[in-house]
Design a protein around this motif. Structure first.
Motif, PDB file in Angstrom:
ATOM      1  N   THR A 271       0.804  -1.216   0.000  1.00 17.07           N
ATOM      2  CA  THR A 271       0.000   0.000   0.000  1.00 17.07           C
ATOM      3  C   THR A 271       0.844   1.276   0.000  1.00 17.07           C
ATOM      4  OG1 THR A 271      -0.248  -0.317   2.405  1.00 17.07           O
ATOM      5  CG2 THR A 271      -2.075  -1.012   0.996  1.00 17.07           C
ATOM      6  N   VAL A 272       1.986   1.252   0.678  1.00  8.32           N
ATOM      7  CA  VAL A 272       2.860   2.433   0.657  1.00  8.32           C
ATOM      8  C   VAL A 272       3.393   2.680  -0.751  1.00  8.32           C
ATOM      9  CG1 VAL A 272       5.083   3.353   1.416  1.00  8.32           C
ATOM     10  CG2 VAL A 272       3.527   2.389   3.080  1.00  8.32           C
ATOM     11  N   LEU A 273       3.796   1.614  -1.424  1.00  8.59           N
ATOM     12  CA  LEU A 273       4.292   1.760  -2.805  1.00  8.59           C
ATOM     13  C   LEU A 273       3.212   2.332  -3.706  1.00  8.59           C
ATOM     14  CD1 LEU A 273       6.256   1.332  -5.150  1.00  8.59           C
ATOM     15  CD2 LEU A 273       5.574  -1.068  -5.197  1.00  8.59           C
ATOM     16  N   LEU A 274       2.018   1.758  -3.660  1.00 11.36           N
ATOM     17  CA  LEU A 274       0.929   2.219  -4.523  1.00 11.36           C
ATOM     18  C   LEU A 274       0.563   3.671  -4.232  1.00 11.36           C
ATOM     19  CD1 LEU A 274      -1.442  -0.899  -4.479  1.00 11.36           C
ATOM     20  CD2 LEU A 274      -0.059  -0.089  -6.396  1.00 11.36           C
ATOM     21  N   TYR A 275       0.412   4.001  -2.953  1.00  9.94           N
ATOM     22  CA  TYR A 275      -0.017   5.356  -2.613  1.00  9.94           C
ATOM     23  C   TYR A 275       1.065   6.384  -2.921  1.00  9.94           C
ATOM     24  CZ  TYR A 275      -1.722   9.427  -0.172  1.00  9.94           C
ATOM     25  OH  TYR A 275      -2.137  10.714   0.099  1.00  9.94           O
ATOM     26  N   SER A 276       2.323   6.049  -2.664  1.00 11.15           N
ATOM     27  CA  SER A 276       3.418   6.996  -2.906  1.00 11.15           C
ATOM     28  C   SER A 276       3.521   7.348  -4.384  1.00 11.15           C
ATOM     29  CB  SER A 276       4.746   6.402  -2.423  1.00 11.15           C
ATOM     30  OG  SER A 276       4.731   6.191  -1.037  1.00 11.15           O
ATOM     31  N   TRP A 277       3.494   6.336  -5.243  1.00 10.31           N
ATOM     32  CA  TRP A 277       3.614   6.599  -6.680  1.00 10.31           C
ATOM     33  C   TRP A 277       2.373   7.320  -7.207  1.00 10.31           C
ATOM     34  CZ3 TRP A 277       6.879   3.324 -10.397  1.00 10.31           C
ATOM     35  CH2 TRP A 277       8.086   2.964  -9.784  1.00 10.31           C
ATOM     36  N   TYR A 278       1.213   6.918  -6.708  1.00  9.16           N
ATOM     37  CA  TYR A 278      -0.049   7.527  -7.134  1.00  9.16           C
ATOM     38  C   TYR A 278      -0.112   9.002  -6.747  1.00  9.16           C
ATOM     39  CZ  TYR A 278      -5.159   8.316  -7.063  1.00  9.16           C
ATOM     40  OH  TYR A 278      -6.427   8.810  -7.252  1.00  9.16           O
ATOM     41  N   SER A 279       0.423   9.350  -5.584  1.00 12.18           N
ATOM     42  CA  SER A 279       0.307  10.709  -5.062  1.00 12.18           C
ATOM     43  C   SER A 279       1.400  11.646  -5.569  1.00 12.18           C
ATOM     44  CB  SER A 279       0.332  10.682  -3.530  1.00 12.18           C
ATOM     45  OG  SER A 279      -0.750   9.936  -3.032  1.00 12.18           O
ATOM     46  N   TYR A 280       2.607  11.114  -5.764  1.00  8.47           N
ATOM     47  CA  TYR A 280       3.719  11.962  -6.177  1.00  8.47           C
ATOM     48  C   TYR A 280       3.427  12.645  -7.507  1.00  8.47           C
ATOM     49  CZ  TYR A 280       8.455  13.294  -7.633  1.00  8.47           C
ATOM     50  OH  TYR A 280       9.557  13.992  -8.069  1.00  8.47           O
ATOM     51  N   LYS A 281       2.800  11.936  -8.414  1.00  5.91           N
ATOM     52  CA  LYS A 281       2.552  12.488  -9.750  1.00  5.91           C
ATOM     53  C   LYS A 281       1.671  13.737  -9.707  1.00  5.91           C
ATOM     54  CE  LYS A 281      -1.466   9.527 -10.673  1.00  5.91           C
ATOM     55  NZ  LYS A 281      -2.459  10.604 -10.706  1.00  5.91           N
ATOM     56  N   ASP A 282       0.840  13.864  -8.668  1.00  6.71           N
ATOM     57  CA  ASP A 282      -0.050  15.015  -8.536  1.00  6.71           C
ATOM     58  C   ASP A 282       0.434  16.032  -7.522  1.00  6.71           C
ATOM     59  OD1 ASP A 282      -1.915  13.974 -10.406  1.00  6.71           O
ATOM     60  OD2 ASP A 282      -2.745  12.677  -8.849  1.00  6.71           O
ATOM     61  N   MET A 283       1.578  15.764  -6.901  1.00  7.23           N
ATOM     62  CA  MET A 283       2.150  16.666  -5.902  1.00  7.23           C
ATOM     63  C   MET A 283       1.114  17.076  -4.847  1.00  7.23           C
ATOM     64  SD  MET A 283       4.699  19.108  -8.151  1.00  7.23           S
ATOM     65  CE  MET A 283       3.387  20.000  -8.973  1.00  7.23           C
ATOM     66  N   VAL A 284       0.460  16.081  -4.272  1.00  9.18           N
ATOM     67  CA  VAL A 284      -0.646  16.373  -3.360  1.00  9.18           C
ATOM     68  C   VAL A 284      -0.147  16.958  -2.042  1.00  9.18           C
ATOM     69  CG1 VAL A 284      -2.136  14.597  -4.349  1.00  9.18           C
ATOM     70  CG2 VAL A 284      -0.649  14.024  -2.429  1.00  9.18           C
ATOM     71  N   ALA A 285      -1.007  17.739  -1.418  1.00  4.96           N
ATOM     72  CA  ALA A 285      -0.706  18.350  -0.128  1.00  4.96           C
ATOM     73  C   ALA A 285      -0.464  17.275   0.922  1.00  4.96           C
ATOM     74  CB  ALA A 285      -1.857  19.252   0.297  1.00  4.96           C
ATOM     75  N   GLY A 286       0.398  17.596   1.881  1.00  8.85           N
ATOM     76  CA  GLY A 286       0.706  16.674   2.966  1.00  8.85           C
ATOM     77  C   GLY A 286       1.903  15.794   2.704  1.00  8.85           C
ATOM     78  N   GLY A 287       2.372  15.755   1.452  1.00  7.64           N
ATOM     79  CA  GLY A 287       3.475  14.864   1.085  1.00  7.64           C
ATOM     80  C   GLY A 287       4.745  15.109   1.872  1.00  7.64           C
TER      81      GLY A 287
END
Length: 272
Positions: A152-168
């Motif tokens: 889940t960390v791998l999936l969420y990290s890659w999914y979120s980095y591309k959008d530069m989401v807040a909280g990163g």
């Protein structure tokens, strides 16, 4: 040469050559085109993990002490450096812009110092899957928490980095810091050195605090997202909340089963 504003952390924090040359924009564009490869990594990982367990059933366990020491020490050093670099940036944002900006500002992904370590963090979630190989080959007990967390960390990290989401910035810095402690502990244990039990308790406690803080940051992102100044999406916030809540419950249960329950049984003289 482009002038920098005094609020730019590159003015206050020293950049190393490889950090300065890193193409953060190109990294984000690559992830936008390739983030779905994380799904392939996860499917292969799960297949190899459970296939490996089946393969090892009739075979003797491997020792692998030296490779495990090197593996854990490498990840410990990587995490320590990552924690120092991203922590320095987050401290600058906190002191210059406040707590809200430290959560909502997207600069963590593209500003000096932090941009390389954000990218390194996201990529590191793929090789970190190798942790499980040592558990499988040494025929140790594989917890659901272990492989679920990796996937889940791998999936969420890659999914979120591309959008530069807040909280990163918070998510990555906390993970670097906890992994610095965790992999250092693993390296010492793998080397055959005795580690006081409170150290293990401290690491699990730090993981629980990390998950609670992750849930709190996610809630604030959702709150400020609705006010229009915290760049994220409702679907991303929902996945983050489910992920951190599941981690909080699983790590809390692990803490209870491993430390509190055993301590209680030892105190009363009961056997497991």
């Amino acid at each position: 040469m482009m002038e920098r504003n005094a609020s730019d952390p590159g003015v206050l924090l020293r950049e190393y050559g490889f950090e300065r040359r890193f193409d953060g924009r190109g990294a984000i564009e690559w992830m936008q085109a390739n983030w779905s490869k994380s799904l392939v990594f996860c499917v292969l990982y799960v297949a190899l993990v459970f296939g490996g367990q089946s393969y090892m059933k009739q075979r003797p366990r491997m020792n692998l002490r030296r490779p495990l020491v090197l593996w854990s020490l490498s990840l410990a050093l990587f995490s320590i450096i990552g924690a120092v670099r991203t922590g320095s940036y987050m401290l600058h944002i906190l002191t210059s812009g406040g707590f809200r900006r430290s959560i909502c500002d997207q600069s963590f992904y593209n500003k000096p110092v932090s941009r390389f370590w954000a990218w390194a963090f996201v990529l590191s979630k793929a090789p970190e899957l190798g942790d499980t190989a040592f558990i499988v080959l040494r025929k140790q007990r594989l917890l659901f928490l272990h492989w679920y967390h990796h996937v889940t960390v791998l999936l969420y990290s890659w999914y979120s980095y591309k959008d530069m989401v807040a909280g990163g910035g918070w998510f990555m810095t906390m993970n670097y810091a906890v992994h610095a402690l965790m992999y250092s502990y693993y390296a010492v244990r793998a080397a055959g050195l005795r580690v006081p039990r409170p150290c293990a308790v401290l690491i699990t406690s730090a993981q629980i605090v990390q998950m609670a803080m992750g849930l709190a940051v996610t809630a604030l992102v959702y709150r400020w997202l609705r006010q229009g100044d915290c760049p994220s999406r409702v679907d991303n916030v929902s996945w983050a909340a489910l992920m951190y809540l599941s981690y909080l419950l699983l790590f809390s249960n692990f803490f209870y089963q491993t430390y509190l329950r055993r301590w209680s049984h030892a105190k009363t003289g009961k056997s497991e």
